[in-house]
Design a protein around this motif. Structure first.
Motif, mmCIF file in Angstrom:
data_model
loop_
_atom_site.group_PDB
_atom_site.id
_atom_site.type_symbol
_atom_site.label_atom_id
_atom_site.label_comp_id
_atom_site.label_asym_id
_atom_site.label_seq_id
_atom_site.Cartn_x
_atom_site.Cartn_y
_atom_site.Cartn_z
ATOM 1 N N VAL A 25 -39.024 -24.705 23.885
ATOM 2 C CA VAL A 25 -38.873 -23.333 23.396
ATOM 3 C C VAL A 25 -39.899 -22.450 24.095
ATOM 4 C CG1 VAL A 25 -38.978 -21.813 21.390
ATOM 5 C CG2 VAL A 25 -38.020 -24.114 21.173
ATOM 6 N N GLY A 26 -39.409 -21.548 24.889
ATOM 7 C CA GLY A 26 -40.302 -20.654 25.605
ATOM 8 C C GLY A 26 -39.570 -19.374 25.951
ATOM 9 N N VAL A 27 -39.684 -18.979 27.185
ATOM 10 C CA VAL A 27 -39.073 -17.715 27.597
ATOM 11 C C VAL A 27 -37.550 -17.787 27.592
ATOM 12 C CG1 VAL A 27 -39.080 -18.243 30.079
ATOM 13 C CG2 VAL A 27 -39.304 -15.871 29.316
ATOM 14 N N GLY A 28 -36.987 -18.991 27.736
ATOM 15 C CA GLY A 28 -35.529 -19.128 27.771
ATOM 16 C C GLY A 28 -34.847 -18.729 26.487
ATOM 17 N N VAL A 29 -35.536 -18.877 25.348
ATOM 18 C CA VAL A 29 -34.917 -18.573 24.061
ATOM 19 C C VAL A 29 -34.629 -17.080 23.913
ATOM 20 C CG1 VAL A 29 -36.995 -18.130 22.682
ATOM 21 C CG2 VAL A 29 -35.031 -19.238 21.626
ATOM 22 N N LEU A 30 -35.300 -16.255 24.715
ATOM 23 C CA LEU A 30 -35.101 -14.816 24.634
ATOM 24 C C LEU A 30 -33.730 -14.387 25.144
ATOM 25 C CD1 LEU A 30 -38.600 -13.635 25.953
ATOM 26 C CD2 LEU A 30 -37.889 -13.952 23.587
ATOM 27 N N ARG A 106 -43.181 -16.513 35.819
ATOM 28 C CA ARG A 106 -42.636 -15.303 36.454
ATOM 29 C C ARG A 106 -41.627 -14.590 35.554
ATOM 30 N NH1 ARG A 106 -42.281 -11.210 37.437
ATOM 31 N NH2 ARG A 106 -41.864 -10.028 39.340
ATOM 32 N N THR A 107 -40.853 -15.337 34.802
ATOM 33 C CA THR A 107 -39.859 -14.712 33.923
ATOM 34 C C THR A 107 -40.536 -13.941 32.799
ATOM 35 O OG1 THR A 107 -38.295 -16.501 34.392
ATOM 36 C CG2 THR A 107 -37.822 -15.115 32.494
ATOM 37 N N PHE A 108 -41.574 -14.536 32.202
ATOM 38 C CA PHE A 108 -42.235 -13.814 31.121
ATOM 39 C C PHE A 108 -43.039 -12.629 31.655
ATOM 40 C CE2 PHE A 108 -45.275 -13.036 27.676
ATOM 41 C CZ PHE A 108 -44.369 -12.907 26.631
ATOM 42 N N THR A 109 -43.552 -12.749 32.859
ATOM 43 C CA THR A 109 -44.211 -11.604 33.489
ATOM 44 C C THR A 109 -43.235 -10.444 33.617
ATOM 45 O OG1 THR A 109 -45.708 -13.042 34.740
ATOM 46 C CG2 THR A 109 -45.407 -10.810 35.569
ATOM 47 N N GLU A 110 -41.991 -10.758 33.974
ATOM 48 C CA GLU A 110 -40.960 -9.720 34.064
ATOM 49 C C GLU A 110 -40.700 -9.089 32.706
ATOM 50 O OE1 GLU A 110 -36.366 -9.205 35.687
ATOM 51 O OE2 GLU A 110 -37.007 -11.082 34.745
ATOM 52 N N ILE A 250 -29.450 -8.621 28.605
ATOM 53 C CA ILE A 250 -30.161 -9.702 29.300
ATOM 54 C C ILE A 250 -30.990 -10.524 28.332
ATOM 55 C CG2 ILE A 250 -31.860 -10.236 31.083
ATOM 56 C CD1 ILE A 250 -30.989 -7.724 32.551
ATOM 57 N N TRP A 251 -31.695 -9.849 27.410
ATOM 58 C CA TRP A 251 -32.566 -10.537 26.453
ATOM 59 C C TRP A 251 -32.150 -10.161 25.020
ATOM 60 C CZ3 TRP A 251 -35.638 -7.952 30.455
ATOM 61 C CH2 TRP A 251 -36.051 -8.832 31.471
ATOM 62 N N PRO A 252 -31.182 -10.856 24.454
ATOM 63 C CA PRO A 252 -30.674 -10.502 23.122
ATOM 64 C C PRO A 252 -31.747 -10.489 22.034
ATOM 65 C CG PRO A 252 -29.192 -12.053 24.188
ATOM 66 C CD PRO A 252 -30.408 -11.958 25.059
ATOM 67 N N LEU A 253 -32.648 -11.468 22.038
ATOM 68 C CA LEU A 253 -33.659 -11.519 20.985
ATOM 69 C C LEU A 253 -34.578 -10.307 21.043
ATOM 70 C CD1 LEU A 253 -34.878 -13.079 18.634
ATOM 71 C CD2 LEU A 253 -36.262 -14.375 20.269
ATOM 72 N N LEU A 254 -34.951 -9.897 22.236
ATOM 73 C CA LEU A 254 -35.804 -8.723 22.384
ATOM 74 C C LEU A 254 -35.079 -7.461 21.928
ATOM 75 C CD1 LEU A 254 -37.485 -9.376 25.861
ATOM 76 C CD2 LEU A 254 -38.433 -9.769 23.595
ATOM 77 N N THR A 255 -33.802 -7.380 22.232
ATOM 78 C CA THR A 255 -33.016 -6.219 21.820
ATOM 79 C C THR A 255 -32.908 -6.133 20.304
ATOM 80 O OG1 THR A 255 -31.732 -6.375 23.867
ATOM 81 C CG2 THR A 255 -30.808 -5.034 22.103
ATOM 82 N N LEU A 271 -45.462 -5.801 19.222
ATOM 83 C CA LEU A 271 -46.221 -6.846 18.554
ATOM 84 C C LEU A 271 -45.645 -8.227 18.852
ATOM 85 C CD1 LEU A 271 -48.335 -7.829 16.469
ATOM 86 C CD2 LEU A 271 -46.620 -7.382 14.680
ATOM 87 N N ALA A 272 -44.308 -8.326 18.855
ATOM 88 C CA ALA A 272 -43.646 -9.622 19.008
ATOM 89 C C ALA A 272 -43.823 -10.207 20.405
ATOM 90 C CB ALA A 272 -42.163 -9.503 18.687
ATOM 91 N N ILE A 273 -43.764 -9.379 21.440
ATOM 92 C CA ILE A 273 -43.868 -9.889 22.810
ATOM 93 C C ILE A 273 -45.255 -10.462 23.095
ATOM 94 C CG2 ILE A 273 -43.825 -9.236 25.250
ATOM 95 C CD1 ILE A 273 -41.482 -7.397 24.611
ATOM 96 N N PRO A 274 -46.353 -9.796 22.707
ATOM 97 C CA PRO A 274 -47.663 -10.451 22.881
ATOM 98 C C PRO A 274 -47.786 -11.759 22.103
ATOM 99 C CG PRO A 274 -47.952 -8.098 22.552
ATOM 100 C CD PRO A 274 -46.500 -8.387 22.314
ATOM 101 N N ILE A 275 -47.193 -11.818 20.899
ATOM 102 C CA ILE A 275 -47.206 -13.081 20.155
ATOM 103 C C ILE A 275 -46.424 -14.138 20.931
ATOM 104 C CG2 ILE A 275 -46.379 -14.237 18.065
ATOM 105 C CD1 ILE A 275 -46.961 -11.688 16.529
ATOM 106 N N TRP A 276 -45.271 -13.735 21.482
ATOM 107 C CA TRP A 276 -44.472 -14.684 22.251
ATOM 108 C C TRP A 276 -45.191 -15.087 23.528
ATOM 109 C CZ3 TRP A 276 -40.703 -16.846 19.680
ATOM 110 C CH2 TRP A 276 -39.859 -17.740 20.360
#
Length: 368
Positions: A25-30, A106-110, A250-255, A271-276
């Motif tokens: 579980v990491g950046v892919g779940v987004l 690189r994906t999470f940096t994006e 592209i990122w349903p969870l973020l949306t 708040l959620a992205i820094p936690i992630w």
């Protein structure tokens, strides 16, 4: 035979659950719901379950290989295939693990650049993660395990945010059930299994587990926790978005996080992205630790110096991929390679090891 690891460096078997889940579980779940919906529409949740069960079978195979080989993948490849061919297989596997770490970083940096700091340079974000990873890994595997533990706890807490979009969800989006044709199931399952590829780290950290043969149930528990988390996100995405909306997101969870408002915070994703970001950190730490440890065993070199070299390679490689198309292509290529490493190489190694051990037993009985 694997060199005995000092007792102070070993971890309890139940912590394997967090190591497995943290790497899966990491950046892919987004963003994964979008990809499985392309193949199976809103029957994609079925692919989540089937691919998770297939991964559980692969975990059992890995444990069987490691138990028979009584060591890590470096020594097992050497036992089964010989020094040179076995060394080549190990080198390719370790290089793949490094590329997985690159994809995550690189994906999470994006994600950070698109959603929070559009003008922030890639190298600055990458440098921060490399420094954090170095600090954690330099302290030893137990610290890396601790980072994975807290990463899993943080990710579980974050899932409560899915309650926010609940009032806008339409349960009828899931109907009719089992509407996808059989020919759509295979590509959908293949797409989904790419989200479960973190299990290969077991090949490296298995000797660091106290009574490792007893940790199988915890490894399976970690995988089942991953299945539950993926099901939660996929159901939320399928119920919240229409098929057309999901295909363009592209990122349903973020949306979905975008619509959550708190009395003290207008944009919840800030708040959620820094936690992630702390959820993603274990991916990077464990990937770099496993790679540096593997190269140390393969080439008999210092792990600390290897880690510094790998961090430099990771830093330089991450700033090469600047466009969305380039990052997406990197994800696609690494995922395809990972599919064959997990679902072709691991069964092949399992069969080859059985044949080799039977041959050795036969030779011993003849000489006796």
């Amino acid at each position: 035979m694997q060199t005995k690891i000092p007792e102070r460096n070993l971890i309890s078997p139940f912590l394997v659950m967090f190591l497995i889940n943290a790497m899966q579980v990491g950046v892919g779940v987004l963003g994964f719901p979008r990809y499985i919906a392309k193949d199976m529409e809103y029957d994609g949740w079925i692919a989540v379950i089937i691919s998770g069960l297939i991964t559980s079978a692969m975990i059992w195979v890995i444990y069987d290989i490691l138990k028979r080989g009584n060591g890590d993948v470096v020594s097992i490849n050497k036992q089964v295939f010989g020094k040179w061919i076995g060394g080549l297989f190990t080198f390719l596997l370790l290089t793949y693990l490094l590329s997985v770490t690159l994809v995550v970083l690189r994906t999470f940096t994006e994600v950070i650049q698109v959603w929070i700091f559009p003008n922030l340079s890639t190298w600055s974000i990458t440098a921060v993660y490399c420094i954090l990873a170095y600090y954690c890994i330099a302290k030893g595997f137990r610290v890396v395990t601790g980072v994975c533990f807290f990463g899993v706890i943080l990710s579980l807490i974050t899932y409560f945010s899915l309650i926010g979009p609940l009032e806008f969800m339409e349960i009828r989006n899931l109907l009719p059930l089992f509407d996808a044709s059989l020919k759509d199931y295979l590509p959908g399952i293949k797409t989904m299994v790419l989200s479960y590829l973190g299990i290969k780290m077991l090949f490296i950290y298995y000797p660091f587990i106290k009574k490792p043969e007893t940790s199988l149930k915890w490894a399976l528990a970690g995988n089942f926790l991953t299945i539950f988390m993926y099901l939660l996100v996929s159901f939320a995405a399928f119920i919240y978005f229409s098929p057309k909306q999901l295909s363009l997101t592209i990122w349903p969870l973020l949306t979905m996080w975008q619509i959550i408002e708190l009395p003290f915070l207008e944009r919840f994703e800030y708040l959620a992205i820094p936690i992630w970001g702390l959820v993603v950190l274990p991916n990077i730490c464990l990937g770099l630790w496993a790679t540096s440890r593997g190269y140390k065993l393969l080439f008999s070199i210092n792990q600390h110096q290897t880690l510094i070299l790998l961090l430099m390679i990771l830093f330089c490689a991450s700033i090469v991929f600047e466009t969305r198309q380039g990052i997406d292509q990197l994800n696609t290529v690494v995922s395809e390679i990972g599919f064959y490493f997990t679902y072709v190489y691991i069964p092949f190694l399992w069969v080859a090891q059985k044949i080799r051990l039977k041959g050795a037993q036969h030779d011993v009985s003849k000489s006796g």
